[in-house]
Design a protein around this motif. Structure first.
Motif, PDB file in Angstrom:
ATOM      1  N   SER A  95       0.852  -1.197   0.000  1.00  0.00           N
ATOM      2  CA  SER A  95       0.000   0.000   0.000  1.00  0.00           C
ATOM      3  C   SER A  95       0.880   1.237   0.000  1.00  0.00           C
ATOM      4  CB  SER A  95      -0.949   0.011   1.198  1.00  0.00           C
ATOM      5  OG  SER A  95      -0.236   0.292   2.369  1.00  0.00           O
ATOM      6  N   THR A 105      -3.602  10.327  -3.173  1.00  0.00           N
ATOM      7  CA  THR A 105      -4.426   9.126  -3.352  1.00  0.00           C
ATOM      8  C   THR A 105      -3.706   7.916  -2.792  1.00  0.00           C
ATOM      9  OG1 THR A 105      -5.475  10.033  -5.339  1.00  0.00           O
ATOM     10  CG2 THR A 105      -5.548   7.637  -5.082  1.00  0.00           C
ATOM     11  N   ALA A 107      -3.467   3.702  -2.601  1.00  0.00           N
ATOM     12  CA  ALA A 107      -3.848   2.403  -3.163  1.00  0.00           C
ATOM     13  C   ALA A 107      -3.303   1.311  -2.257  1.00  0.00           C
ATOM     14  CB  ALA A 107      -3.295   2.232  -4.575  1.00  0.00           C
ATOM     15  N   TRP A 119     -13.763   1.295  -4.001  1.00  0.00           N
ATOM     16  CA  TRP A 119     -13.525   2.536  -4.751  1.00  0.00           C
ATOM     17  C   TRP A 119     -14.036   3.699  -3.927  1.00  0.00           C
ATOM     18  CZ3 TRP A 119     -10.854   4.191  -8.760  1.00  0.00           C
ATOM     19  CH2 TRP A 119     -11.231   5.345  -9.434  1.00  0.00           C
ATOM     20  N   LEU A 151      -8.316  -4.782  -4.412  1.00  0.00           N
ATOM     21  CA  LEU A 151      -7.731  -3.472  -4.690  1.00  0.00           C
ATOM     22  C   LEU A 151      -8.577  -2.398  -4.026  1.00  0.00           C
ATOM     23  CD1 LEU A 151      -5.558  -1.940  -6.363  1.00  0.00           C
ATOM     24  CD2 LEU A 151      -7.153  -1.998  -8.291  1.00  0.00           C
ATOM     25  N   ILE A 153      -8.839   1.764  -3.498  1.00  0.00           N
ATOM     26  CA  ILE A 153      -8.334   3.057  -3.975  1.00  0.00           C
ATOM     27  C   ILE A 153      -9.111   4.149  -3.251  1.00  0.00           C
ATOM     28  CG2 ILE A 153      -7.853   4.515  -5.977  1.00  0.00           C
ATOM     29  CD1 ILE A 153      -8.041   1.996  -7.728  1.00  0.00           C
ATOM     30  N   CYS A 168      -4.602   7.818  -9.235  1.00  0.00           N
ATOM     31  CA  CYS A 168      -5.151   6.455  -9.105  1.00  0.00           C
ATOM     32  C   CYS A 168      -4.291   5.475  -9.897  1.00  0.00           C
ATOM     33  CB  CYS A 168      -6.595   6.393  -9.613  1.00  0.00           C
ATOM     34  SG  CYS A 168      -7.775   7.317  -8.614  1.00  0.00           S
ATOM     35  N   VAL A 172      -1.768   2.718  -8.088  1.00  0.00           N
ATOM     36  CA  VAL A 172      -1.989   1.294  -8.356  1.00  0.00           C
ATOM     37  C   VAL A 172      -0.737   0.695  -9.006  1.00  0.00           C
ATOM     38  CG1 VAL A 172      -3.312  -0.357  -9.752  1.00  0.00           C
ATOM     39  CG2 VAL A 172      -4.499   1.426  -8.431  1.00  0.00           C
TER      40      VAL A 172
END
Ligand SMILES: [Mn+2]
Length: 198
Positions: A95, A105, A107, A119, A151, A153, A168, A172
């Motif tokens: 992460s 952001t 992830a 999300w 996942l 985000i 994003c 990722v």
């Protein structure tokens, strides 16, 4: 170590997609989806994950970008899953909080074999240029589902929608890089007490 490469070709009435990935690459990409902004995002995904990607898509762009974006996500996900094989030796978890100008952001990924997307990203405009911002979620949903990864985000804050989308993809990319890397202490083991992840 076996080569972690795979190729996927996928053809429907809506799109024709071919994807080649090399997990242990250097972040080289050749990307052509017909959607300029999406190409720019996929270049970031490759560059910062160090996963080489050749992506060629002919989609029904006369309708809109939806099928092209979703089907590209499906094919990249399938290619990553195939290239990872039984997921032996991988780091599995990663992460990261990624900053870009005014935007931040997070992830987090678990290369678990259990597809799930959380999300938590809100765009303040429906479009970035001609690109529908809601397609960013569609892409990651298709990717998580088909790669067999969990996942998450989360956009902490940000003002510019191009930056929000780009963070994003970059966040990722960075967590995929770490989580797919071979952990020398895991040696030849699958990192799960179940003994399988695929
Ligand atoms: Mn940009």
């Amino acid at each position: 170590m076996a080569e972690r490469r795979a190729e996927i070709s996928r053809k429907t009435n809506e799109t024709s997609v071919s994807v080649r990935v090399d997990i242990d690459g250097t972040g080289k990409s050749k990307i052509s989806t017909g959607v300029g902004f999406f190409d720019h995002m996929l270049e970031q995904l490759s560059r910062h994950s160090l996963i080489d990607m050749d992506i060629n898509v002919k989609g029904d762009l006369h309708i809109d970008d939806h099928h092209t974006v979703e089907d590209t996500g499906i094919a990249i996900g399938q290619a990553i899953a195939k290239a990872l094989g039984d997921r032996r030796g991988i780091t599995r978890y990663a992460s990261l909080d990624l900053a870009m100008d005014e935007t931040m952001t997070k992830a987090a990924v678990d290369i678990s074999g259990r597809p799930f997307l959380v999300w938590n990203v809100a765009f303040s405009a429906p479009k970035i240029g001609t690109f529908d911002t809601e397609l960013v979620r569609e892409f990651f949903q298709a990717l998580a589902q088909n790669a067999g990864i969990t996942l998450h985000i989360l956009n902490h804050y940000g003002a510019n929608n191009h930056h929000i989308a780009e963070t994003c993809f970059k966040a990722v990319a960075r967590v995929l890089r770490v989580a797919t890397e071979i952990d020398p202490r895991q040696a030849d083991r699958v990192p799960s007490t179940k003994g399988m992840l695929a």
